[in-house]
Scaffold this active site. Sequence first.
Site, PDB file in Angstrom:
ATOM      1  N   LYS A   1      60.996 -39.726   9.370  1.00  0.00           N
ATOM      2  CA  LYS A   1      61.230 -39.579   7.931  1.00  0.00           C
ATOM      3  C   LYS A   1      61.122 -38.106   7.529  1.00  0.00           C
ATOM      4  CE  LYS A   1      59.641 -44.268   6.933  1.00  0.00           C
ATOM      5  NZ  LYS A   1      58.511 -45.147   6.545  1.00  0.00           N
TER       6      LYS A   1
ATOM      7  N   GLN B   1      52.506 -44.937   4.358  1.00  0.00           N
ATOM      8  CA  GLN B   1      53.004 -45.726   5.487  1.00  0.00           C
ATOM      9  C   GLN B   1      52.112 -46.947   5.705  1.00  0.00           C
ATOM     10  OE1 GLN B   1      55.883 -45.106   7.142  1.00  0.00           O
ATOM     11  NE2 GLN B   1      55.595 -46.896   8.442  1.00  0.00           N
TER      12      GLN B   1
ATOM     13  N   ASP C   1      59.290 -46.347  -2.152  1.00  0.00           N
ATOM     14  CA  ASP C   1      59.329 -47.556  -1.319  1.00  0.00           C
ATOM     15  C   ASP C   1      59.640 -48.801  -2.158  1.00  0.00           C
ATOM     16  OD1 ASP C   1      59.006 -47.385   1.458  1.00  0.00           O
ATOM     17  OD2 ASP C   1      56.867 -46.924   1.282  1.00  0.00           O
TER      18      ASP C   1
HETATM   19  N1  GUN Z   1      56.025 -49.931   7.407  1.00  0.00           N
HETATM   20  C1  GUN Z   1      57.116 -50.562   7.909  1.00  0.00           C
HETATM   21  N2  GUN Z   1      58.171 -50.368   7.103  1.00  0.00           N
HETATM   22  C2  GUN Z   1      57.755 -49.598   6.081  1.00  0.00           C
HETATM   23  C3  GUN Z   1      58.397 -49.049   4.940  1.00  0.00           C
HETATM   24  O1  GUN Z   1      59.592 -49.239   4.677  1.00  0.00           O
HETATM   25  N3  GUN Z   1      57.615 -48.290   4.132  1.00  0.00           N
HETATM   26  C4  GUN Z   1      56.293 -48.081   4.381  1.00  0.00           C
HETATM   27  N4  GUN Z   1      55.615 -47.352   3.518  1.00  0.00           N
HETATM   28  N5  GUN Z   1      55.676 -48.575   5.422  1.00  0.00           N
HETATM   29  C5  GUN Z   1      56.406 -49.334   6.271  1.00  0.00           C
END
Ligand code: GUN
Length: 290
Positions: free
Chosen positions: A60, A104, A127
């Site tokens: 990311k 995350q 998100d």
């Molecule tokens: N863990 C797995 N997928 C995601 C996501 O799309 N966002 C976040 N913050 N954590 C995750």
Amino acid sequence: MEVMTEVMAKAINGKEVALRVRGELKAECERLKDEKALTPGLAVVLVGEDHASRVYVRNKTRACEEVGISSFQHILSGEVKQEKLLELVSGLNARDDVHGILVQLPLPGHINAGSVLEAISPEKDVDGFHPFNVGRLVSGSPLFEPCTPRGIMELLDSAAIEISGKDAVVVGRSNIVGKPMAFMLLHRHATVTICHSRTTDLPAKVNSADIVVAAVGRAEFIKGEWIREGAVVVDVGMNRTPEGRLVGDVEFEGASKRASYITTVPGGVGPMTVAMLLKNTVEAAKRSCA
Ligand code: GUN
């Protein structure tokens, strides 16, 4: 005797669509810089040592740099106290150079993930996990749509797949993928069934679907012969087999002989999730000065 004609499904290429989106975002970031002296900023918070999470966060961060988004990484010990994490989020909420905040998941067990997600300002919740944004999505006026299902909708649209009036089966009911996916398909006028671990006769339900979205997190759980001929198959899974092979939630070999369109693992949904995170961040930055 029934004669099956074997037709290979068309692959939906997520890598290609994601590259196109990233190119558009890069141009948009250059324009924002020139015209508004605005550089979108994303803060990514990682707690603990989870290997997969580290890889996701690195991807990311790199993707941000590539399109011209400033990224701010905050890596905290797995033993960090909840108050410390809440303080960090609150500080990020107040910063003018941070337009998006991503914590995350999963978080360590001693931390209440719900409280942390609720602490993020809804205007920076790229998100789309804050209850405010969940409510906006469910009621049909989304602010931020969760990245993976948003990416899937873009993939379906990129292949000009008809959604309205179709029977869609979403396998998996997570807050991150299954539930938001179901609502997004519903808003596009699909008839949606959500299946999960206690669903009875899953093969028949999957077999009834024009569109199958597999998000269960179990290697090749959805069998090729369950897929109806001509169905569209979207595979969100990322699983390692005991032999170390990377596979999705769908048995690709069999499914690709019955489906009309299918996403690959890797190179399908994954790259789109990252691209949509960048898109949500750029949109957040634009809204912040609107
Ligand atoms: N863990 C797995 N997928 C995601 C996501 O799309 N966002 C976040 N913050 N954590 C995750």
